[in-house]
Design a protein around this motif. Structure first.
Motif, PDB file in Angstrom:
ATOM      1  N   GLU A 165       0.832  -1.212   0.000  1.00  0.00           N
ATOM      2  CA  GLU A 165       0.000   0.000   0.000  1.00  0.00           C
ATOM      3  C   GLU A 165       0.862   1.256   0.000  1.00  0.00           C
ATOM      4  OE1 GLU A 165      -2.564  -0.272   3.354  1.00  0.00           O
ATOM      5  OE2 GLU A 165      -3.667  -2.028   2.594  1.00  0.00           O
ATOM      6  N   PHE A 166       1.940   1.239   0.758  1.00  0.00           N
ATOM      7  CA  PHE A 166       2.861   2.378   0.811  1.00  0.00           C
ATOM      8  C   PHE A 166       3.496   2.626  -0.557  1.00  0.00           C
ATOM      9  CE2 PHE A 166       7.380   3.636   1.494  1.00  0.00           C
ATOM     10  CZ  PHE A 166       7.150   4.943   1.903  1.00  0.00           C
ATOM     11  N   VAL A 167       3.902   1.551  -1.220  1.00  0.00           N
ATOM     12  CA  VAL A 167       4.526   1.658  -2.540  1.00  0.00           C
ATOM     13  C   VAL A 167       3.537   2.208  -3.566  1.00  0.00           C
ATOM     14  CG1 VAL A 167       5.484   0.315  -4.460  1.00  0.00           C
ATOM     15  CG2 VAL A 167       6.225  -0.161  -2.105  1.00  0.00           C
ATOM     16  N   LEU A 168       2.330   1.666  -3.585  1.00  0.00           N
ATOM     17  CA  LEU A 168       1.339   2.084  -4.583  1.00  0.00           C
ATOM     18  C   LEU A 168       0.896   3.523  -4.369  1.00  0.00           C
ATOM     19  CD1 LEU A 168      -0.845  -1.160  -4.719  1.00  0.00           C
ATOM     20  CD2 LEU A 168       0.783  -0.376  -6.438  1.00  0.00           C
ATOM     21  N   ALA A 169       0.846   3.953  -3.113  1.00  0.00           N
ATOM     22  CA  ALA A 169       0.420   5.324  -2.817  1.00  0.00           C
ATOM     23  C   ALA A 169       1.364   6.354  -3.420  1.00  0.00           C
ATOM     24  CB  ALA A 169       0.297   5.522  -1.313  1.00  0.00           C
ATOM     25  N   GLU A 170       2.628   5.986  -3.634  1.00  0.00           N
ATOM     26  CA  GLU A 170       3.611   6.905  -4.189  1.00  0.00           C
ATOM     27  C   GLU A 170       3.662   6.869  -5.706  1.00  0.00           C
ATOM     28  OE1 GLU A 170       5.396   9.148  -2.438  1.00  0.00           O
ATOM     29  OE2 GLU A 170       4.190   8.487  -0.731  1.00  0.00           O
ATOM     30  N   MET A 171       2.976   5.929  -6.324  1.00  0.00           N
ATOM     31  CA  MET A 171       3.030   5.775  -7.779  1.00  0.00           C
ATOM     32  C   MET A 171       2.138   6.802  -8.465  1.00  0.00           C
ATOM     33  SD  MET A 171       2.977   1.676  -8.507  1.00  0.00           S
ATOM     34  CE  MET A 171       4.286   0.589  -7.930  1.00  0.00           C
ATOM     35  N   SER A 172       2.530   7.178  -9.675  1.00  0.00           N
ATOM     36  CA  SER A 172       1.669   8.009 -10.513  1.00  0.00           C
ATOM     37  C   SER A 172       0.503   7.172 -11.026  1.00  0.00           C
ATOM     38  CB  SER A 172       2.460   8.559 -11.703  1.00  0.00           C
ATOM     39  OG  SER A 172       2.818   7.492 -12.582  1.00  0.00           O
ATOM     40  N   THR A 173      -0.509   7.842 -11.552  1.00  0.00           N
ATOM     41  CA  THR A 173      -1.650   7.130 -12.132  1.00  0.00           C
ATOM     42  C   THR A 173      -1.197   6.229 -13.275  1.00  0.00           C
ATOM     43  OG1 THR A 173      -3.204   8.872 -11.525  1.00  0.00           O
ATOM     44  CG2 THR A 173      -3.850   7.427 -13.332  1.00  0.00           C
TER      45      THR A 173
END
Length: 289
Positions: free
Chosen positions: A198-206
């Motif tokens: 979740e932490f990793v995905l939250a930092e990703m662009s759309t």
């Protein structure tokens, strides 16, 4: 060519007044048109009105009307989504343009990816862009899967969170089978779990999230005695056949029925198309199990 890619959705009524129209263009930029005149089905200028690419148009009032048979529990605004006959004039078509990530993977071994023959992905993208232009020239409102996934994520927290949730369901972290979690140093188990993901995905662009959704990656982690403590290897199950957006569902007179594709390479496509339909508030009335 890609011209055999077919439609997914037919809608019977187009908006009478459009306040704002957002266009899709090849540079992923948004342009604004002046409001179109009131819609008259028999006399409308199909080419002019088909330039309306706004997803807000679909989600709110454009090309949609309330479906009276839909239970209230499903929401206050659910779009009428139906067709009676294959030859009904198409008003709205959802397509998926070739992608330079998952389709490139499919092109490495075309036969294993269910392709009839080798494919030039760059050329296919150009052909598909022309395909969409021709549809619009014939008065059809044409939306892409990428456009739907991207929509609202820059201004609506719920849209962003739903996209992250879908990406999380496609991304998996696995410990190398030769090791057990009990053998890991204290604290390293965190890097295998949902919280870290979740932490990793939250930092990703759309765009990055969409790549996760389309390529379905699994990360295999092997403990290491140096650097960050892990060595990673990667496995992907790309959705290399998402261009065939006719296949994942049946559009009936009462709404959309999601299918069950037989090929292992296509198992994730139905969930993705249902996500797109529900984001547009289109009426999914059933699923083939």
């Amino acid at each position: 060519g890609m011209s055999h890619i077919a439609s997914a959705t037919d809608v019977s009524l187009v908006v009478e007044h459009m306040q704002q129209v957002v266009l899709e263009d090849t540079n992923n930029q948004a342009g604004i048109l002046k409001p179109l005149p009131p819609y008259e089905e028999r006399n409308r200028n199909r080419r002019q009105s088909a330039t309306a690419m706004s997803i807000d148009l679909l989600r709110k009032t454009g090309a949609l009307r309330k479906n009276d048979h839909t239970p209230a529990a499903k929401g206050a605004h659910v779009a009428y989504t139906g067709q009676v006959h294959e030859d009904d004039p198409a008003e709205v078509i959802i397509v998926c343009e070739p992608d330079l990530n998952n389709n490139v993977m499919g092109s490495i071994h075309p036969h294993g990816a269910l392709y009839e023959r080798p494919v030039n992905v760059v050329q296919s993208r150009k052909q598909h862009e022309e395909f969409r232009r021709i549809l619009r020239d014939h008065g059809v409102h044409c939306l892409t899967v990428h456009q739907i996934l991207t929509h609202d994520t820059d201004r609506n927290l719920r849209a962003r969170m739903e996209l992250e949730k879908l990406a999380a369901s496609r991304l998996e972290y696995k410990l190398d089978p030769a090791h057990s979690e009990d053998s890991l140093p204290e604290g390293d188990v965190y890097y295998l779990g949902e919280k870290y993901k979740e932490f990793v995905l939250a930092e990703m662009s759309t765009e990055h999230l969409i790549d996760m959704i389309m390529t379905v990656p699994t990360v295999y982690l092997k403990p290491s005695q140096r650097d960050t403590g892990f060595t990673a290897s990667y496995h992907f199950e790309p959705m290399s056949n998402m261009q065939y957006t006719r296949d994942q569902q049946i559009t009936t007179a009462k709404g959309i029925v999601m299918g069950r594709l037989r090929s292992l390479q296509r198992q994730n496509e139905v969930e993705l198309m249902q996500f797109c339909f529900e984001k547009l508030h289109l009426d999914v009335v059933g699923t083939v199990k």
